[in-house]
Every structure is written in structure tokens, then in C-alpha cells.
Write a protein that holds these residues in place. Structure first.
Motif, PDB file in Angstrom:
ATOM      1  N   SER A 153      85.183  19.741  12.833  1.00  0.00           N
ATOM      2  CA  SER A 153      86.332  20.578  12.480  1.00  0.00           C
ATOM      3  C   SER A 153      85.505  21.800  11.915  1.00  0.00           C
ATOM      4  N   VAL A 154      86.356  22.999  11.783  1.00  0.00           N
ATOM      5  CA  VAL A 154      85.802  24.087  10.975  1.00  0.00           C
ATOM      6  C   VAL A 154      86.707  24.660   9.893  1.00  0.00           C
ATOM      7  N   GLU A 155      85.926  25.134   8.893  1.00  0.00           N
ATOM      8  CA  GLU A 155      86.652  25.729   7.766  1.00  0.00           C
ATOM      9  C   GLU A 155      87.077  27.129   8.250  1.00  0.00           C
ATOM     10  N   LEU A 156      88.134  27.432   8.439  1.00  0.00           N
ATOM     11  CA  LEU A 156      88.439  28.919   9.032  1.00  0.00           C
ATOM     12  C   LEU A 156      88.196  29.912   8.073  1.00  0.00           C
ATOM     13  N   LYS A 157      88.406  29.571   6.974  1.00  0.00           N
ATOM     14  CA  LYS A 157      88.396  30.713   5.917  1.00  0.00           C
ATOM     15  C   LYS A 157      86.902  31.038   5.639  1.00  0.00           C
ATOM     16  N   GLU A 158      86.227  29.959   5.825  1.00  0.00           N
ATOM     17  CA  GLU A 158      84.596  30.399   5.713  1.00  0.00           C
ATOM     18  C   GLU A 158      84.120  30.984   7.107  1.00  0.00           C
ATOM     19  N   GLY A 159      84.579  30.203   8.145  1.00  0.00           N
ATOM     20  CA  GLY A 159      83.939  30.505   9.493  1.00  0.00           C
ATOM     21  C   GLY A 159      84.234  31.863   9.944  1.00  0.00           C
ATOM     22  N   LEU A 160      85.441  32.344   9.908  1.00  0.00           N
ATOM     23  CA  LEU A 160      85.747  33.577  10.121  1.00  0.00           C
ATOM     24  C   LEU A 160      85.097  34.861   9.467  1.00  0.00           C
ATOM     25  N   PRO A 161      85.023  34.914   8.097  1.00  0.00           N
ATOM     26  CA  PRO A 161      84.395  35.802   7.389  1.00  0.00           C
ATOM     27  C   PRO A 161      82.730  35.704   7.849  1.00  0.00           C
ATOM     28  N   THR A 162      82.036  34.642   7.896  1.00  0.00           N
ATOM     29  CA  THR A 162      80.963  34.679   8.331  1.00  0.00           C
ATOM     30  C   THR A 162      80.753  35.360   9.914  1.00  0.00           C
ATOM     31  N   MET A 163      81.499  34.922  10.618  1.00  0.00           N
ATOM     32  CA  MET A 163      81.588  35.694  12.092  1.00  0.00           C
ATOM     33  C   MET A 163      81.566  37.239  12.065  1.00  0.00           C
ATOM     34  N   ILE A 164      82.556  37.580  11.263  1.00  0.00           N
ATOM     35  CA  ILE A 164      82.684  38.845  11.120  1.00  0.00           C
ATOM     36  C   ILE A 164      81.689  39.696  10.409  1.00  0.00           C
ATOM     37  N   PHE A 165      81.129  39.199   9.418  1.00  0.00           N
ATOM     38  CA  PHE A 165      80.033  39.716   8.634  1.00  0.00           C
ATOM     39  C   PHE A 165      78.872  39.869   9.502  1.00  0.00           C
ATOM     40  N   ASP A 166      78.438  38.611  10.405  1.00  0.00           N
ATOM     41  CA  ASP A 166      77.267  38.949  11.235  1.00  0.00           C
ATOM     42  C   ASP A 166      77.469  39.999  12.090  1.00  0.00           C
ATOM     43  N   LEU A 167      78.862  40.344  12.676  1.00  0.00           N
ATOM     44  CA  LEU A 167      78.985  41.513  13.497  1.00  0.00           C
ATOM     45  C   LEU A 167      79.029  42.622  12.959  1.00  0.00           C
ATOM     46  N   THR A 168      79.674  42.884  11.899  1.00  0.00           N
ATOM     47  CA  THR A 168      79.645  44.063  11.219  1.00  0.00           C
ATOM     48  C   THR A 168      78.616  44.583  10.637  1.00  0.00           C
ATOM     49  N   ALA A 169      77.857  43.486   9.800  1.00  0.00           N
ATOM     50  CA  ALA A 169      76.707  44.016   8.999  1.00  0.00           C
ATOM     51  C   ALA A 169      75.412  44.375   9.935  1.00  0.00           C
ATOM     52  N   LYS A 170      75.470  43.844  11.480  1.00  0.00           N
ATOM     53  CA  LYS A 170      74.382  44.305  12.365  1.00  0.00           C
ATOM     54  C   LYS A 170      74.698  45.871  12.563  1.00  0.00           C
ATOM     55  N   LYS A 171      75.957  46.130  12.739  1.00  0.00           N
ATOM     56  CA  LYS A 171      76.351  47.518  13.042  1.00  0.00           C
ATOM     57  C   LYS A 171      75.867  48.368  11.984  1.00  0.00           C
ATOM     58  N   LEU A 172      76.173  47.941  10.700  1.00  0.00           N
ATOM     59  CA  LEU A 172      76.150  48.780   9.401  1.00  0.00           C
ATOM     60  C   LEU A 172      74.656  48.791   9.078  1.00  0.00           C
ATOM     61  N   ILE A 173      73.957  47.556   8.952  1.00  0.00           N
ATOM     62  CA  ILE A 173      72.851  47.690   8.364  1.00  0.00           C
ATOM     63  C   ILE A 173      71.566  46.863   8.965  1.00  0.00           C
ATOM     64  N   GLY A 174      71.845  47.073  10.474  1.00  0.00           N
ATOM     65  CA  GLY A 174      70.982  46.001  11.400  1.00  0.00           C
ATOM     66  C   GLY A 174      70.611  44.667  10.825  1.00  0.00           C
ATOM     67  N   TYR A 175      71.841  43.986  10.280  1.00  0.00           N
ATOM     68  CA  TYR A 175      71.754  42.431   9.830  1.00  0.00           C
ATOM     69  C   TYR A 175      71.174  41.706  11.004  1.00  0.00           C
ATOM     70  N   GLU A 176      70.529  40.769  10.704  1.00  0.00           N
ATOM     71  CA  GLU A 176      69.831  39.428  11.454  1.00  0.00           C
ATOM     72  C   GLU A 176      69.761  38.468  10.586  1.00  0.00           C
ATOM     73  N   PRO A 177      70.292  37.237  11.247  1.00  0.00           N
ATOM     74  CA  PRO A 177      70.495  35.941  10.461  1.00  0.00           C
ATOM     75  C   PRO A 177      69.030  35.672   9.968  1.00  0.00           C
ATOM     76  N   SER A 178      68.774  35.571   8.574  1.00  0.00           N
ATOM     77  CA  SER A 178      67.645  35.371   7.754  1.00  0.00           C
ATOM     78  C   SER A 178      68.106  34.899   6.376  1.00  0.00           C
ATOM     79  N   LYS A 179      67.087  34.405   5.755  1.00  0.00           N
ATOM     80  CA  LYS A 179      67.548  34.061   4.229  1.00  0.00           C
ATOM     81  C   LYS A 179      67.926  35.125   3.479  1.00  0.00           C
ATOM     82  N   SER A 180      67.253  36.491   3.618  1.00  0.00           N
ATOM     83  CA  SER A 180      67.670  37.512   2.773  1.00  0.00           C
ATOM     84  C   SER A 180      68.867  37.959   3.217  1.00  0.00           C
ATOM     85  N   SER A 181      69.412  38.177   4.578  1.00  0.00           N
ATOM     86  CA  SER A 181      70.873  38.684   4.889  1.00  0.00           C
ATOM     87  C   SER A 181      71.918  37.592   4.673  1.00  0.00           C
TER      88      SER A 181
END
Length: 511
Positions: free
Chosen positions: A203-231
Motif C-alpha cells: 500500500s502507499v500513504e498518498l498524503k506522503e507519496g504525492l508531496p514527495t513525487m511533486i517535490f522531487d519534480l518541482t525542486a529539480k526545476k527550481l534548484i536542480g534537486y537530485e535525490p540525496s541525503k541533503s535534498s
């Protein structure tokens, strides 16, 4: 002579004790008189303080105005009606705070929230007037606690040319040209990848999963986000920030508001470090939106300051993922409860997939524009989600409207939920009915009856991006999966939308 001396000594012996008693008695009388005077003075001082407090309380509850103020209550001095404003509401309906006062005073009433005098409007005509008079009679404003959260130089607190300049800057990222060129395909890829990963889990907790998905997408466009410990740490700071965003403003360790402020402080530390590193590298290529901001700062006579730039990045990171994630979470819950609407969506999206040469090809701009029923579903989702419980403005001068006077300096809270859930405007307003939008013109700005994305000059610049993201997520969800609720899904508004026990679903690939 001897008898006389004896008599004199007798008189002396008898008069000396008498005079001591008399002296002592006088001292006692004097002391009692002083005590009485001190008591009277103390009582007088207490009465004076009480009178001053009563006068101040009266002035608080009966503020001065050159005209007729709207009806309402200012609540307890200083605190006002803040507690009632933040009281939890476990439904999609208008908050009891607004609903009870509209019933008692009408659609326009006065109150006090977090120490500020505010006129609340649930009146569509007044709301529209306030938005249209931006920069003339009203200006964007938020209570001091909100300003502390988002920064004193955030885009919502700026006016005139500077606001227009920042809006133009942000449209480089979220405008339709960039959506057509890149963002549609990128949002489609993000949605496909996340849904496939979630389907592999029990199962997936959608309230956690959706913000993570959208943050990964938008943060990459905004600040060059890449999945890492710091990000990942940066995202956690934003999660902490969001938990206390719309909470009672008490900055004490252990409170949601304190957690919110700590989240902001830590996120700003990361952004400040990132800015310092990029400013020190003049040869760096322009790879994301933050690089465009850095270029603006490097101009010979920059319009931006570092403080404005950092507050802008902070607000964009927050606004671009949390609001859309909440609306989509509620949207999936509503779809789960309305299988007839899911069937209608599948009919539209299966037809789109069949018309492709490659059924698994990414969504195109033309396909997105053809999603007529999907757009109706999205409109209905955001109408019921009411992510923004209040939009604030401030009167620049005394304003006469609807027979009332709004004094200069007072706040105005436009209340979108009171309009979106008004039975005189929307039949059966709490029903999830996308067909109510059928054959209606596309809304590209705020109207009297729809303001989920704001209105006037400050209509949300990320509206098109949010719609594209929601549409591509729905496309992948209904064409490739079936789903069921595992647990959770209860909502609470305080007054912002939340899911206290999450929303867990199980995804099953469609045959």
C-alpha cells in the motif's frame, strides 16, 4: 518644702506614665490613619486601572470608524477570535467559524484574528471588487505571523512594479510556453514512475507519496534537486514547516508553530548556502530557475536583493508542491467514493491512449488540451478542496462598500470556501459532481464564483502547471491501475486541509 517636693515628685510620677500612654495612643491613631489612607489610595489606583482596562476593552470591542462598521464581534482583547478561527472542522463544509457568523451577522462581518482587526467577506460581489481594486483601494497583506513564516520580503508582501517583475520571472518556469516544451512530458514521466513504484508495494500513504513525487519534480526545476541525503533533508524541513503552517501562532518548543518556524529556518539555511556557492561560481551554466535568479542578482543594477530572492525560492518550493498534493489526495479520495466518475474518466483516457501509435507514449500538450471531462473533474476537486481558507488584503484608505465602511489599515479576508460551498451558487454544493462544469467556458482567472487559484492581479502563476500535473496523474492512474482504500482518509481543517491519519491505498495494475 519637703511636702511640696513630695507632691512635685508625685505629680511627676503620675504625669510621665500618662504622657507615654497618650503618645502611644497618638501613634496608633496616626498608624491606623496612614493604613486607611494607603488602603484608599490602593483602592483608588485599582479602580483607575480597572477603569482604564474597561475603557480599553470597550474601545477594542467598539473600534472607531468614520462610517458604519460591519456587524460582528472583536472577541477577547488581544486574542480576539483566534481560537475559534483555528478550531478543527472534520468536514469539507465551510468552517463553523465562518458559517455561524454568516448566519448571525450576514455575509460581511468584522472580527479580530491574531491581534488584527479584520473584515471577513463571504459575499461574491465584494470579493470580486476587492480583487479588482488591487493597488488602488487594497493591497496584498497577511497577518504578522504569516509574514514571519514566509519571510518579510516574500512575493505575497510585495507590491506594484516589484511584484509584476517577480511574476514575469516566475512565468519563465510555469508559463504555457515552458509547459508545452518540457513540463508536460516531465510531469507525465514523474507520475508514471511514482505510480509504478507504489504498485509494487502492499500500500502507499498518498498524503506522503504525492508531496514527495511533486517535490522531487518541482525542486529539480527550481534548484536542480537530485535525490540525496541533503535534498531529502530539505524536503523534511518543508514537511515540518507545513505541519504548523496554519496553526495557532505560539512559538514555544513542542508546538506546531514552533516546528514550522524551525523548518523554515533550516530550509533557508540550505538555500542560503546554495546561493553563496552559486554566486561564487561566475562560470556556472544556467541549469535551473535558481540560476536565472542568480543571473538577475549579478546584473549591474539588480532589482532583486538576496533576501527577496531567497524568500521567493522558499515560497515557490512550498507552493509548487504542497497545495497541489493536498488537492490530489482529496481528489483520489473523492474518486474512490464515486466509481461512476472513474468510469467516465477511463472512457476519456482510454480513448486518448487508443489514438496513439504507441499506447505507452507520454502525454502531449494536444492530448492534455483534449481532456474535457478531466478538466471538469479537476475544477470540482479544487472547488471542494478549498486549499486556501482565506485570501488577505488590506484597505489603503477608508472604503465604502455594501453600506459598510472598511477603515484604512484594516485587513480583509476573502473567504473562498463560503463562495464555493454556497447553495445559492452551486446546487448541492458538498456533492462531488464534475458535470456541473459541463458546457461552461474555461476559467482562466478568478471570477465572482470561483477563486480556488486566487483572483485579480494575483491570480496564481502556477495554475496551469497544477492543472497539467493533476491531469497527467489522473491519466496514468485511471488507464493503468485500479485501487482501493486500505485505511485513513479522514480529513480535518484547522482551517487548512489535513489528513490526520493519512490516506492509504492499494494500487492494482489493470489488465
Amino acid at each position: 518644702m519637703q511636702p511640696y517636693l513630695q507632691l512635685a515628685s508625685l505629680r511627676l510620677a503620675t504625669t510621665i506614665p500618662l504622657s507615654r500612654k497618650l503618645y502611644t495612643a497618638n501613634l496608633l491613631v496616626t498608624s491606623e490613619a496612614m493604613d486607611s489612607m494607603a488602603y484608599i489610595a490602593l483602592c483608588a489606583a485599582a479602580l483607575a486601572v480597572l477603569a482604564a482596562l474597561l475603557r480599553w476593552a470597550y474601545r477594542w470591542s467598539h473600534p472607531k470608524s468614520k462610517g458604519r462598521l460591519p456587524p460582528g464581534s472583536m472577541g477577547i482583547p488581544l486574542l480576539g477570535e483566534t481560537m475559534q478561527f483555528f478550531a478543527p472542522n472534520p468536514t469539507c463544509d465551510v468552517s463553523p467559524f465562518v458559517k455561524e457568523r454568516v448566519k448571525r451577522y450576514g455575509s460581511i462581518f468584522k472580527t479580530s484574528i491574531v491581534g488584527r482587526q479584520v473584515v471577513v467577506s463571504a459575499d461574491p460581489d465584494m470579493n470580486y471588487f476587492v480583487f479588482q481594486q488591487e493597488g488602488k483601494l487594497f493591497e496584498s497583506w497577511y497577518p504578522d505571523t504569516f509574514t514571519e513564516i514566509f519571510g518579510r520580503e516574500n512575493v505575497g508582501s510585495l507590491h506594484g512594479f516589484m511584484y509584476k517583475y517577480l511574476k514575469t520571472l516566475v512565468l519563465r518556469l510555469y508559463g504555457q510556453e515552458n509547459l508545452k516544451a518540457a513540463l508536460v512530458a516531465e510531469t507525465d514521466a514523474a507520475c508514471r514512475g511514482s505510480l509504478a513504484a507504489w504498485a509494487a508495494q502492499p500500500s502507499v500513504e498518498l498524503k506522503e507519496g504525492l508531496p514527495t513525487m511533486i517535490f522531487d519534480l518541482t525542486a529539480k526545476k527550481l534548484i536542480g534537486y537530485e535525490p540525496s541525503k541533503s535534498s531529502e533533508s530539505l524536503r523534511k524541513n518543508f514537511v515540518a514547516f507545513i505541519r504548523g503552517l496554519i496553526s495557532f501562532p505560539v512559538n514555544i518548543p513542542g508546538t506546531a508553530y514552533h516546528e514550522c518556524m524551525e523548518g523554515r529556518k533550516n530550509a533557508m539555511k540550505v538555500l542560503r548556502s546554495m546561493m553563496k556557492e552559486r554566486m561564487a561560481d561566475p562560470e556556472r551554466r544556467c541549469e535551473d530557475f535558481f540560476d536565472h535568479v542568480i543571473q538577475e542578482l549579478r546584473r549591474e543594477k539588480p532589482l532583486l536583493t538576496e533576501t527577496i530572492a531567497l524568500d521567493l525560492m522558499f515560497v515557490l518550493l512550498f507552493a509548487s508542491f504542497e497545495t497541489t498534493a493536498l488537492a490530489l489526495t482529496l481528489g483520489v479520495k473523492l474518486l474512490t467514493e464515486n466509481p461512476k466518475i472513474v468510469d467516465a474518466l477511463r472512457e476519456e483516457h482510454d480513448a486518448i491512449a487508443r489514438n496513439r501509435k504507441d499506447p505507452d507514449a507520454p502525454v502531449t500538450w494536444a492530448e492534455y488540451r483534449s481532456m474535457t471531462f478531466t478538466n471538469q473533474v479537476i475544477m470540482e476537486m479544487v472547488r471542494l478542496a478549498n486549499i486556501v481558507p482565506g485570501i488577505f488584503r488590506k484597505a489603503l484608505q477608508d472604503v465604502e462598500i455594501k453600506g459598510y465602511t472598511i477603515p484604512a489599515g484594516w485587513g480583509i479576508m476573502v473567504c473562498p470556501p463560503a463562495v464555493h460551498l454556497n447553495p445559492d451558487i452551486y446546487e448541492d454544493p458538498l456533492a462531488f459532481n464534475p458535470w456541473r462544469w459541463q458546457n461552461k467556458p474555461e476559467i482562466t482567472g478568478g471570477t465572482k464564483h470561483f477563486m480556488a487559484f486566487g483572483g485579480g492581479l494575483r491570480f496564481c502563476v502556477g495554475t496551469d502547471f497544477s492543472r497539467v500535473l493533476m491531469a497527467t496523474f489522473i491519466h496514468s492512474l485511471v488507464t493503468k491501475y485500479s485501487w482501493r482504500t486500505v485505511k485513513g482518509g479522514n480529513i480535518v481543517r484547522t482551517p487548512g486541509l489535513g489528513f490526520p491519519d493519512g490516506f492509504h491505498i492499494q494500487l492494482v495494475p489493470r489488465n
